[in-house]
Design a protein around this motif. Structure first.
Motif, PDB file in Angstrom:
ATOM      1  N   PRO A   1       0.787  -1.226   0.000  1.00  0.00           N
ATOM      2  CA  PRO A   1       0.000   0.000   0.000  1.00  0.00           C
ATOM      3  C   PRO A   1       0.822   1.279   0.000  1.00  0.00           C
ATOM      4  O   PRO A   1       0.279   2.355  -0.194  1.00  0.00           O
ATOM      5  N   GLY A   2       2.141   1.174   0.197  1.00  0.00           N
ATOM      6  CA  GLY A   2       2.930   2.399   0.301  1.00  0.00           C
ATOM      7  C   GLY A   2       3.693   2.787  -0.933  1.00  0.00           C
ATOM      8  O   GLY A   2       4.345   3.836  -0.942  1.00  0.00           O
ATOM      9  N   HIS A   3       3.625   1.994  -2.010  1.00  0.00           N
ATOM     10  CA  HIS A   3       4.517   2.257  -3.140  1.00  0.00           C
ATOM     11  C   HIS A   3       4.224   3.591  -3.815  1.00  0.00           C
ATOM     12  O   HIS A   3       5.129   4.367  -4.118  1.00  0.00           O
ATOM     13  N   THR A   4       2.954   3.890  -4.040  1.00  0.00           N
ATOM     14  CA  THR A   4       2.597   5.148  -4.700  1.00  0.00           C
ATOM     15  C   THR A   4       2.869   6.337  -3.789  1.00  0.00           C
ATOM     16  O   THR A   4       3.359   7.387  -4.238  1.00  0.00           O
TER      17      THR A   4
ATOM     18  N   VAL B   1      18.249  17.167   0.169  1.00  0.00           N
ATOM     19  CA  VAL B   1      17.169  17.742   0.977  1.00  0.00           C
ATOM     20  C   VAL B   1      16.405  16.631   1.686  1.00  0.00           C
ATOM     21  O   VAL B   1      16.195  16.670   2.910  1.00  0.00           O
ATOM     22  N   LEU B   2      15.995  15.614   0.931  1.00  0.00           N
ATOM     23  CA  LEU B   2      15.251  14.507   1.521  1.00  0.00           C
ATOM     24  C   LEU B   2      16.113  13.733   2.516  1.00  0.00           C
ATOM     25  O   LEU B   2      15.660  13.394   3.610  1.00  0.00           O
ATOM     26  N   ILE B   3      17.355  13.474   2.157  1.00  0.00           N
ATOM     27  CA  ILE B   3      18.257  12.746   3.055  1.00  0.00           C
ATOM     28  C   ILE B   3      18.459  13.530   4.342  1.00  0.00           C
ATOM     29  O   ILE B   3      18.434  12.968   5.449  1.00  0.00           O
ATOM     30  N   GLY B   4      18.642  14.841   4.213  1.00  0.00           N
ATOM     31  CA  GLY B   4      18.840  15.666   5.399  1.00  0.00           C
ATOM     32  C   GLY B   4      17.638  15.635   6.330  1.00  0.00           C
ATOM     33  O   GLY B   4      17.783  15.586   7.561  1.00  0.00           O
ATOM     34  N   MET B   5      16.427  15.649   5.761  1.00  0.00           N
ATOM     35  CA  MET B   5      15.224  15.575   6.583  1.00  0.00           C
ATOM     36  C   MET B   5      15.140  14.244   7.322  1.00  0.00           C
ATOM     37  O   MET B   5      14.794  14.194   8.511  1.00  0.00           O
ATOM     38  N   ILE B   6      15.476  13.162   6.620  1.00  0.00           N
ATOM     39  CA  ILE B   6      15.335  11.832   7.199  1.00  0.00           C
ATOM     40  C   ILE B   6      16.306  11.617   8.357  1.00  0.00           C
ATOM     41  O   ILE B   6      15.939  11.061   9.393  1.00  0.00           O
ATOM     42  N   ILE B   7      17.549  12.053   8.194  1.00  0.00           N
ATOM     43  CA  ILE B   7      18.560  11.750   9.210  1.00  0.00           C
ATOM     44  C   ILE B   7      18.555  12.742  10.368  1.00  0.00           C
ATOM     45  O   ILE B   7      19.324  12.572  11.321  1.00  0.00           O
ATOM     46  N   THR B   8      17.709  13.772  10.299  1.00  0.00           N
ATOM     47  CA  THR B   8      17.618  14.709  11.416  1.00  0.00           C
ATOM     48  C   THR B   8      16.294  14.605  12.166  1.00  0.00           C
ATOM     49  O   THR B   8      16.111  15.290  13.173  1.00  0.00           O
ATOM     50  N   ASP B   9      15.389  13.766  11.699  1.00  0.00           N
ATOM     51  CA  ASP B   9      14.082  13.601  12.351  1.00  0.00           C
ATOM     52  C   ASP B   9      13.905  12.127  12.699  1.00  0.00           C
ATOM     53  O   ASP B   9      13.599  11.311  11.826  1.00  0.00           O
TER      54      ASP B   9
ATOM     55  N   GLY C   1      12.383   9.325  10.143  1.00  0.00           N
ATOM     56  CA  GLY C   1      13.334   8.347   9.639  1.00  0.00           C
ATOM     57  C   GLY C   1      12.946   6.923   9.989  1.00  0.00           C
ATOM     58  O   GLY C   1      13.077   6.007   9.168  1.00  0.00           O
ATOM     59  N   SER C   2      12.437   6.719  11.204  1.00  0.00           N
ATOM     60  CA  SER C   2      12.071   5.368  11.644  1.00  0.00           C
ATOM     61  C   SER C   2      10.835   4.856  10.919  1.00  0.00           C
ATOM     62  O   SER C   2      10.793   3.709  10.474  1.00  0.00           O
ATOM     63  N   VAL C   3       9.811   5.692  10.792  1.00  0.00           N
ATOM     64  CA  VAL C   3       8.599   5.264  10.095  1.00  0.00           C
ATOM     65  C   VAL C   3       8.903   5.000   8.625  1.00  0.00           C
ATOM     66  O   VAL C   3       8.416   4.019   8.042  1.00  0.00           O
ATOM     67  N   LEU C   4       9.720   5.850   8.015  1.00  0.00           N
ATOM     68  CA  LEU C   4      10.080   5.627   6.618  1.00  0.00           C
ATOM     69  C   LEU C   4      10.831   4.305   6.456  1.00  0.00           C
ATOM     70  O   LEU C   4      10.586   3.556   5.494  1.00  0.00           O
ATOM     71  N   ALA C   5      11.726   3.992   7.381  1.00  0.00           N
ATOM     72  CA  ALA C   5      12.468   2.727   7.305  1.00  0.00           C
ATOM     73  C   ALA C   5      11.524   1.532   7.384  1.00  0.00           C
ATOM     74  O   ALA C   5      11.678   0.556   6.637  1.00  0.00           O
ATOM     75  N   VAL C   6      10.528   1.605   8.245  1.00  0.00           N
ATOM     76  CA  VAL C   6       9.555   0.518   8.383  1.00  0.00           C
ATOM     77  C   VAL C   6       8.741   0.370   7.097  1.00  0.00           C
ATOM     78  O   VAL C   6       8.533  -0.741   6.592  1.00  0.00           O
ATOM     79  N   VAL C   7       8.281   1.485   6.554  1.00  0.00           N
ATOM     80  CA  VAL C   7       7.451   1.436   5.345  1.00  0.00           C
ATOM     81  C   VAL C   7       8.248   0.904   4.159  1.00  0.00           C
ATOM     82  O   VAL C   7       7.767   0.052   3.405  1.00  0.00           O
ATOM     83  N   VAL C   8       9.471   1.369   3.981  1.00  0.00           N
ATOM     84  CA  VAL C   8      10.292   0.901   2.867  1.00  0.00           C
ATOM     85  C   VAL C   8      10.583  -0.587   3.012  1.00  0.00           C
ATOM     86  O   VAL C   8      10.519  -1.348   2.034  1.00  0.00           O
ATOM     87  N   SER C   9      10.887  -1.025   4.236  1.00  0.00           N
ATOM     88  CA  SER C   9      11.142  -2.450   4.472  1.00  0.00           C
ATOM     89  C   SER C   9       9.924  -3.282   4.099  1.00  0.00           C
ATOM     90  O   SER C   9      10.038  -4.328   3.439  1.00  0.00           O
ATOM     91  N   ARG C  10       8.746  -2.818   4.468  1.00  0.00           N
ATOM     92  CA  ARG C  10       7.513  -3.557   4.182  1.00  0.00           C
ATOM     93  C   ARG C  10       7.197  -3.557   2.682  1.00  0.00           C
ATOM     94  O   ARG C  10       6.803  -4.575   2.100  1.00  0.00           O
TER      95      ARG C  10
ATOM     96  N   VAL D   1      -0.118   5.538   4.227  1.00  0.00           N
ATOM     97  CA  VAL D   1      -0.936   6.579   3.604  1.00  0.00           C
ATOM     98  C   VAL D   1      -1.422   7.646   4.582  1.00  0.00           C
ATOM     99  O   VAL D   1      -1.976   8.661   4.151  1.00  0.00           O
ATOM    100  N   VAL D   2      -1.207   7.426   5.884  1.00  0.00           N
ATOM    101  CA  VAL D   2      -1.629   8.431   6.862  1.00  0.00           C
ATOM    102  C   VAL D   2      -0.444   8.931   7.680  1.00  0.00           C
ATOM    103  O   VAL D   2      -0.092  10.116   7.635  1.00  0.00           O
ATOM    104  N   VAL D   3       0.188   8.034   8.416  1.00  0.00           N
ATOM    105  CA  VAL D   3       1.236   8.444   9.356  1.00  0.00           C
ATOM    106  C   VAL D   3       2.442   9.034   8.638  1.00  0.00           C
ATOM    107  O   VAL D   3       2.922  10.123   8.995  1.00  0.00           O
ATOM    108  N   LEU D   4       2.957   8.321   7.625  1.00  0.00           N
ATOM    109  CA  LEU D   4       4.160   8.802   6.943  1.00  0.00           C
ATOM    110  C   LEU D   4       3.951  10.153   6.262  1.00  0.00           C
ATOM    111  O   LEU D   4       4.780  11.061   6.426  1.00  0.00           O
ATOM    112  N   PRO D   5       2.873  10.357   5.473  1.00  0.00           N
ATOM    113  CA  PRO D   5       2.684  11.691   4.871  1.00  0.00           C
ATOM    114  C   PRO D   5       2.550  12.806   5.904  1.00  0.00           C
ATOM    115  O   PRO D   5       3.093  13.901   5.711  1.00  0.00           O
ATOM    116  N   VAL D   6       1.825  12.544   7.002  1.00  0.00           N
ATOM    117  CA  VAL D   6       1.672  13.568   8.039  1.00  0.00           C
ATOM    118  C   VAL D   6       3.028  13.935   8.626  1.00  0.00           C
ATOM    119  O   VAL D   6       3.372  15.119   8.778  1.00  0.00           O
TER     120      VAL D   6
END
Length: 273
Positions: free
Chosen positions: A26-29, A68-76, A80-89, A195-200
């Motif tokens: 559900p997270g690919h798009t 820009v995206l990398i900087g956001m991920i490694i400073t939050d 970063g954690s939610v994105l890692a879970v979603v990408v893994s899934r 579709v909810v947590v990660l975009p928010v």
């Protein structure tokens, strides 16, 4: 005290779950859309839209835009954690739908399932721990593992099918009732995260008024005037820095730069920044 696995019939998988898995879950798009929209939103809100946005993107050069995206991920940590879970899934669902997960019995297939289920969550947990600390890493690894385990159970019980499947032994596996219920909820949890947590979280990070990279204080020469100025670092040129000048609102070259402690540029959007 008999086994209760026969008392709970196998519920059907959520409608569209198998087809969504074939596209990465559900997270690919959502991931593709966020990868484009969030960095632009981050720069636009931090430095201002219009000419300022264009100047910063040109000053960074296209090869540096992913920074820009990398900087956001490694400073939050939370983002970063939610994105890692979603990408893994997403990655695991994609390969599971193509028949990578063994559904039969035997030591070889068991070891392969364990490796497929454990190795990637362990890796993302270690990476997360390196950036944010052991507790973030542990939580990220456990959640990523739990979502992968749900996918494995669904395919082994035959509630979801890979694109090319035969009779095989799918459906012969009968896990405990609690595990079947948890696996049935996995798709909805993954959907909510994607579709909810990660975009928010992503847009909250983009609108928090923090720079995506270091803010440095440099000596800047503008015309005949030389003075100190704060720059959002966009790139390194020789012994100096190319950055967005927060005082003059233009691209500047700075020398003798020193890092500042704060990355705050303006107040968060939700506080009227």
């Amino acid at each position: 005290m008999g086994d209760d696995t026969r008392a709970v019939p196998a519920e059907p998988a959520p409608a569209g779950a198998g087809e969504a898995d074939r596209k990465g879950g559900p997270g690919h798009t959502v991931l593709m859309a966020l990868a484009v929209a969030v960095p632009v939103t981050e720069v636009a809100y931090t430095v201002g839209g219009g000419d300022a946005l264009r100047d910063v993107l040109v000053g960074m050069e296209p090869g540096n835009w992913p920074d820009v995206l990398i900087g956001m991920i490694i400073t939050d940590p939370l983002l970063g954690s939610v994105l890692a879970v979603v990408v893994s899934r997403v990655v695991f669902a994609l390969f599971a739908a193509r028949g990578v997960v063994p559904v039969g019995h035997g030591p070889g297939r068991t070891l392969r399932r364990v490796a497929l289920t454990v190795v990637n969550p362990l890796a993302v947990g270690v990476i997360d721990a390196c950036f944010f600390g052991p507790w973030w890493g542990l939580a990220t690894g456990l959640v990523a593992y739990a979502l992968r385990q749900g996918v494995v159970v669904e395919y082994r019980t035959g509630r979801r099918h890979p694109r090319h499947h035969g009779a095989g032994s799918a459906g012969a596996y009968r896990p405990p009732a609690w595990l079947r219920r948890a696996a049935g909820a996995e798709w909805w949890v993954a959907l909510g995260l994607s579709v909810v947590v990660l975009p928010v979280l992503a847009f909250a990070s983009a609108l928090d008024g923090q720079a995506w990279t270091s803010i440095v204080e440099c000596r800047v020469t503008t015309g005949t005037r030389t003075g100190n100025a704060r720059l959002i670092e966009l790139g390194r040129k020789g012994d100096g820095v190319v950055g967005w000048n927060l005082d003059d609102r233009e691209i500047s070259n700075g020398v003798a730069c020193a890092a500042t402690e704060s990355r705050t540029v303006r107040a968060p959007w939700w506080r009227g920044g």
